[in-house]
Design a protein around this motif. Structure first.
Motif, short mmCIF file in Angstrom:
data_model
loop_
_atom_site.label_atom_id
_atom_site.label_comp_id
_atom_site.label_asym_id
_atom_site.label_seq_id
_atom_site.Cartn_x
_atom_site.Cartn_y
_atom_site.Cartn_z
N UNK A 192 48.97 -0.18 67.52
CA UNK A 192 49.84 -0.78 67.79
C UNK A 192 50.66 -1.79 68.81
N UNK A 193 51.88 -2.26 68.53
CA UNK A 193 51.64 -2.84 70.08
C UNK A 193 52.52 -2.19 71.82
N UNK A 194 52.38 -2.48 71.98
CA UNK A 194 52.62 -1.57 73.49
C UNK A 194 54.81 -2.26 73.98
N UNK A 195 54.84 -1.13 72.75
CA UNK A 195 56.55 -1.07 73.62
C UNK A 195 57.22 -0.12 74.14
N UNK A 233 51.28 -5.91 80.25
CA UNK A 233 52.82 -7.06 80.23
C UNK A 233 53.14 -5.77 79.11
N UNK A 234 53.67 -5.23 78.75
CA UNK A 234 54.42 -4.64 77.68
C UNK A 234 55.70 -5.43 76.88
N UNK A 235 56.15 -4.87 75.60
CA UNK A 235 57.16 -6.03 74.89
C UNK A 235 58.23 -5.48 75.34
N UNK A 236 58.71 -6.22 76.30
CA UNK A 236 60.60 -5.24 75.81
C UNK A 236 61.28 -5.98 74.34
N UNK A 237 60.79 -4.26 73.52
CA UNK A 237 62.16 -5.18 72.40
C UNK A 237 62.67 -3.60 71.71
N UNK A 238 62.25 -2.45 73.12
CA UNK A 238 62.99 -1.55 72.55
C UNK A 238 63.74 -1.08 74.30
N UNK A 296 55.02 -6.80 84.97
CA UNK A 296 56.94 -7.43 83.88
C UNK A 296 56.13 -7.34 82.22
N UNK A 297 57.70 -7.73 81.71
CA UNK A 297 57.21 -7.80 80.61
C UNK A 297 57.16 -8.55 79.63
N UNK A 298 57.53 -8.44 78.49
CA UNK A 298 57.09 -9.57 77.63
C UNK A 298 57.73 -10.08 76.58
N UNK A 299 58.23 -10.82 75.60
CA UNK A 299 58.89 -10.84 74.63
C UNK A 299 58.65 -11.78 73.77
N UNK A 300 57.80 -12.21 72.51
CA UNK A 300 58.61 -13.65 71.82
C UNK A 300 59.42 -13.88 71.00
N UNK A 301 59.65 -15.25 70.94
CA UNK A 301 60.80 -15.46 70.39
C UNK A 301 60.16 -16.68 68.80
N UNK A 302 59.73 -15.93 68.28
CA UNK A 302 58.52 -16.48 67.11
C UNK A 302 58.94 -15.31 66.12
N UNK A 337 57.27 -7.47 68.89
CA UNK A 337 57.03 -8.14 69.61
C UNK A 337 57.66 -9.17 69.96
N UNK A 338 58.73 -9.47 68.75
CA UNK A 338 59.51 -10.81 69.46
C UNK A 338 61.24 -10.58 69.43
N UNK A 339 61.68 -11.24 69.57
CA UNK A 339 63.25 -11.39 69.27
C UNK A 339 64.04 -12.15 69.65
N UNK A 340 65.13 -12.61 68.55
CA UNK A 340 65.03 -13.82 68.43
C UNK A 340 66.75 -13.80 68.55
N UNK A 341 67.60 -12.98 68.86
CA UNK A 341 68.79 -13.46 67.95
C UNK A 341 69.41 -13.10 70.15
N UNK A 342 69.88 -14.25 70.51
CA UNK A 342 70.31 -14.45 71.74
C UNK A 342 71.23 -13.44 72.55
N UNK A 343 72.23 -12.06 71.43
CA UNK A 343 72.24 -11.28 71.77
C UNK A 343 71.86 -10.27 72.30
N UNK A 344 70.70 -10.04 71.69
CA UNK A 344 69.68 -9.15 72.05
C UNK A 344 68.80 -9.33 72.99
N UNK A 345 68.73 -10.75 73.58
CA UNK A 345 67.72 -11.52 74.29
C UNK A 345 69.14 -10.72 75.47
N UNK A 346 70.37 -11.22 76.10
CA UNK A 346 70.50 -11.18 76.75
C UNK A 346 71.21 -9.29 77.20
N UNK A 347 71.06 -8.55 76.15
CA UNK A 347 71.29 -7.32 76.83
C UNK A 347 69.76 -6.50 77.18
N UNK A 348 68.37 -7.66 76.90
CA UNK A 348 67.64 -6.98 77.61
C UNK A 348 67.46 -7.66 78.95
#
Length: 452
Positions: free
Chosen positions: A97-100, A123-128, A142-148, A161-172
């Protein structure tokens, strides 16, 4: 002065410059840099005529464990690290599983502790958002995220592991900023990429050449727009960020301007950019060279950014895939797993580039060791200074050799650098004063690596 180890006769590359000094080691730490005449006890290793370097701190490594161990695992990654002069690795979260979550992070930590030869972190994914503070407190750097989102495949950028919405990125970023951890971002404008890729695929162009051109389309517009957004959000949130995959002129200029404004941004160049991104590589190696194609003007801009300090780090982005996963790319490139292995050869290739006058040796050391340690909170690593961990590499700058598939320590058994001649060779690698590689053989034991 009693010491455990004395590395004698070499040229030590320190933050103060190159010194003709012997490096002294006790209890896993550097305890001095001294004149040749100073007498000590302990084991003496002759480094006459050679470079004595800090071990590389590689913050961008794909170990493939758990979930994809047919490609690689933590142990085999660390074999290559030791052979390549890399003494600290940071793993990436695109696993199965992804590291989240803390649960998945604890599992990955236990795997490193059991089998890794060199020092490590992850570097775990910062999606949660609810997991971020807990994971930060567990000792990550560090944390990691993919905008892809992958088109035509589910890997190497799996769901979660991905995050694309600008609001989600700012929140994170607002969530990460109080932790003080750096946020590693794979920049990508998915909306633009959908449009650009769609045009190629509608025309039936699914070759390595088409893929290479699509990702570099319009002077790298998918990278530039994403990086502009990320820099502005970082400025707004005060979140320390780190940009992966620098490869366009405009992106480098944008980072340069952001730094001048006081934005806390660092960025990296991966092994494929300086050494594997020319059009002749795409034509000759096809899917085995991709990663990405970088046009000549952009490649020149990246070298300029490496030399003038705009680009802070070199990191391998070691990304192994099997031959079967690559071969399909000759006719269906969007179905091929992209990324290339590189951790075993990046440091020697950089030393070779320095010998050719493409970059100074001091900049290589800064980008490979000093700056990653500084920017990712490792004050005990990254430099040949008293009090630092004795993560040391002895390299012969004048020992030409040829990289071949036969020497590859990865499970996949191939390298895109097969047949490449390199002037510099790694002779020995030490992690906290313990030899882990010597004269062509990995000598370190699984589990020697510690969390950095």
């Amino acid at each position: 002065m009693p010491v455990d180890l004395r590395i004698s006769g070499g040229t030590a590359l320190t933050p103060a410059g190159a010194l003709d000094a012997d490096v002294l080691v006790s209890d896993g730490k550097i305890v001095g840099l001294v004149d040749r005449e100073v007498e000590t006890g302990g084991q003496v290793v002759d480094a006459t005529g050679k470079l004595v370097l800090p071990g590389m701190v590689d913050v961008h490594v794909h170990t493939r464990e758990p979930g994809f161990t047919h490609k690689e695992d933590i142990h085999t990654t660390s074999l290559q690290a030791a052979a390549g002069g890399v003494t600290t690795i940071f793993g990436m979260p695109n696993l199965d599983p992804p590291t989240t979550t803390m649960e998945t992070l604890d599992d990955v930590f236990s795997r490193y502790a059991e089998t890794c030869i060199v020092d490590w972190n992850h570097n775990p994914a910062a999606t949660l958002p609810g997991e971020v503070v807990k994971m930060a407190a567990a000792g990550i750097r560090a944390f990691k995220v993919y905008m892809v989102v992958d088109t035509g495949r589910t890997y190497p950028h799996p769901a979660g592991t991905g995050m694309h919405d600008h609001g989600d990125l700012l929140r994170m970023m607002d969530t990460i900023a109080p932790t003080g951890k750096r946020f590693i971002i794979h920049p990508h404008d998915q909306g633009l990429m959908d449009y650009i890729e769609g045009a190629y695929l509608e025309r039936g162009e699914n070759t390595p050449a088409a893929y290479a051109q699509a990702y570099a389309e319009r002077e790298g517009v998918i990278w530039d727009t994403a990086i502009d957004v990320v820099l502005r959000l970082a400025e707004a949130s005060k979140c320390p960020i780190h940009l992966a995959h620098m490869q366009t002129r405009r992106s480098i200029e944008a980072v340069r301007r952001a730094k001048a404004r006081g934005v806390d941004v660092t960025c990296e160049v991966n092994h494929w950019m300086p050494f594997l991104s020319q059009w002749e590589h795409v034509e000759r190696l096809g899917p085995y060279a991709l990663s990405y194609w970088v046009p000549d003007d952009a490649r020149q801009a990246v070298w300029e950014g490496m030399n003038d300090g705009t680009i802070d780090h070199v990191a391998s982005d070691h990304a192994p895939h099997t031959r079967e996963e690559k071969e399909i790319g000759w006719t269906k490139m969007w179905s091929s797993h992209t990324g290339t292995p590189g951790i075993q050869y990046y440091y020697p290739l950089l030393l070779d580039a320095a010998a050719k006058g493409l970059i100074s040796l001091s900049r290589v050391v800064e980008m490979a060791a000093e700056h990653p340690a500084r920017d990712f909170g490792l004050p005990h690593k990254g430099a040949l200074l008293p009090g630092r961990d004795a993560d040391i590499v002895i390299a012969d700058p004048d020992a030409p050799w040829t990289i071949t598939n036969d020497g590859v320590l990865s499970k996949i058994g191939w390298t895109p650098y097969d047949g490449t001649t390199c002037s510099a060779r790694i002779d020995r690698t030490y992690v906290r004063g313990v030899e882990v590689y010597s004269e062509g053989k990995v000598t370190g034991r699984p589990g020697h690596g510690k969390k950095a």
